[in-house]
Design a protein around this motif. Sequence first.
Motif, PDB file in Angstrom:
ATOM      1  N   LEU A 142      -4.074  39.080 -24.048  1.00 23.20           N
ATOM      2  CA  LEU A 142      -4.472  37.625 -22.372  1.00 23.20           C
ATOM      3  C   LEU A 142      -3.145  37.059 -22.160  1.00 23.20           C
ATOM      4  CD1 LEU A 142      -7.088  35.891 -25.589  1.00 23.20           C
ATOM      5  CD2 LEU A 142      -7.261  37.446 -22.727  1.00 23.20           C
ATOM      6  N   ASP A 143      -3.346  36.320 -21.462  1.00 24.96           N
ATOM      7  CA  ASP A 143      -2.500  36.228 -20.611  1.00 24.96           C
ATOM      8  C   ASP A 143      -1.696  34.300 -21.029  1.00 24.96           C
ATOM      9  OD1 ASP A 143      -1.587  37.975 -18.670  1.00 24.96           O
ATOM     10  OD2 ASP A 143      -2.816  37.251 -17.290  1.00 24.96           O
ATOM     11  N   ALA A 144      -0.265  33.778 -20.834  1.00 27.55           N
ATOM     12  CA  ALA A 144      -0.151  32.689 -21.197  1.00 27.55           C
ATOM     13  C   ALA A 144      -0.928  31.716 -20.849  1.00 27.55           C
ATOM     14  CB  ALA A 144       1.463  32.607 -21.090  1.00 27.55           C
ATOM     15  N   ASP A 145      -1.789  31.622 -19.763  1.00 28.27           N
ATOM     16  CA  ASP A 145      -2.587  30.159 -20.093  1.00 28.27           C
ATOM     17  C   ASP A 145      -3.981  30.610 -20.528  1.00 28.27           C
ATOM     18  OD1 ASP A 145      -3.719  32.551 -18.005  1.00 28.27           O
ATOM     19  OD2 ASP A 145      -3.751  31.195 -16.365  1.00 28.27           O
ATOM     20  N   GLU A 146      -4.309  31.692 -20.981  1.00 28.78           N
ATOM     21  CA  GLU A 146      -5.575  31.782 -21.477  1.00 28.78           C
ATOM     22  C   GLU A 146      -5.713  31.401 -23.159  1.00 28.78           C
ATOM     23  OE1 GLU A 146      -7.751  35.661 -20.523  1.00 28.78           O
ATOM     24  OE2 GLU A 146      -5.606  36.362 -19.752  1.00 28.78           O
ATOM     25  N   VAL A 147      -4.123  31.256 -23.418  1.00 29.59           N
ATOM     26  CA  VAL A 147      -3.633  31.078 -25.317  1.00 29.59           C
ATOM     27  C   VAL A 147      -3.269  29.640 -24.881  1.00 29.59           C
ATOM     28  CG1 VAL A 147      -4.198  33.898 -25.294  1.00 29.59           C
ATOM     29  CG2 VAL A 147      -1.463  32.649 -25.212  1.00 29.59           C
ATOM     30  N   ILE A 148      -2.589  29.168 -24.206  1.00 31.85           N
ATOM     31  CA  ILE A 148      -1.324  27.995 -24.220  1.00 31.85           C
ATOM     32  C   ILE A 148      -2.360  26.732 -24.124  1.00 31.85           C
ATOM     33  CG2 ILE A 148       0.855  27.071 -24.236  1.00 31.85           C
ATOM     34  CD1 ILE A 148       1.934  29.901 -23.699  1.00 31.85           C
ATOM     35  N   THR A 149      -2.463  25.664 -24.956  1.00 31.84           N
ATOM     36  CA  THR A 149      -3.211  23.976 -24.622  1.00 31.84           C
ATOM     37  C   THR A 149      -2.075  23.136 -24.743  1.00 31.84           C
ATOM     38  OG1 THR A 149      -4.776  25.136 -25.084  1.00 31.84           O
ATOM     39  CG2 THR A 149      -5.446  22.581 -25.282  1.00 31.84           C
ATOM     40  N   THR A 150      -2.285  22.649 -23.744  1.00 30.41           N
ATOM     41  CA  THR A 150      -1.295  21.340 -24.216  1.00 30.41           C
ATOM     42  C   THR A 150      -1.967  19.741 -24.520  1.00 30.41           C
ATOM     43  OG1 THR A 150       1.192  22.334 -22.964  1.00 30.41           O
ATOM     44  CG2 THR A 150       0.978  19.763 -23.179  1.00 30.41           C
ATOM     45  N   VAL A 151      -2.176  19.085 -24.961  1.00 29.20           N
ATOM     46  CA  VAL A 151      -2.715  18.183 -25.430  1.00 29.20           C
ATOM     47  C   VAL A 151      -1.285  16.873 -25.627  1.00 29.20           C
ATOM     48  CG1 VAL A 151      -4.203  19.444 -26.993  1.00 29.20           C
ATOM     49  CG2 VAL A 151      -2.648  18.593 -28.369  1.00 29.20           C
TER      50      VAL A 151
END
Length: 196
Positions: free
Chosen positions: A187-196
């Motif tokens: 998975l790419d970074a934008d698929e696993v990283i979420t910012t809240v």
Amino acid sequence: MSLALDEAAQDLLFREARTAHTFTDEPVTDEQVRTVYDLVKYAPTAFNQCPLRITLVRSAQARARLVRHMAPGNRAKTAAAPLVAVLSADNEFHEELPRLLPHFPQAKDLIYAERPVREASALLNTALQVAYFIIGVRAAGLAAGPMSGFDAAAVRKEFLDDDHTPLVVLALGRPGPDAFRARGPRLDADEVITTV
């Protein structure tokens, strides 16, 4: 962004590293295993616990006993690798905490008095230590073939005791012919990283 590790080290430890499926017959020494462990023993763990236990399976008789308990697809690699280790969690790791955690010696009794709590903690923290150990094997110029396809209850009975839970059987050595399969997708970074 640049990283502290140079490109060659990044490739060795991460980008070019693969699970090995074949090995040469060059031996892996106890000294090499100790050197790897000494490199990675500072892996981050909760309350400085050290639940990882490493059982080296060296003799032909012990190897044959282990091969019996491996999934069919893992038997050839287990039989042929120059060294195989059973990486397990010591569910009684808390006995060492007063020495490893001198500023909080009561952790042994306050946090880890109950066996289910210890087992859950040992599982997570051993997994962290196993990951570091595999990276250490790569740093030593060796290849690692971690396997979770085995009969854990049978391996525990054969090589350990009821206070230890086997997590990974690790084949290690120098990579042999056609040791590595093609890199699988991640998975790419934008698929696993979420910012809240």
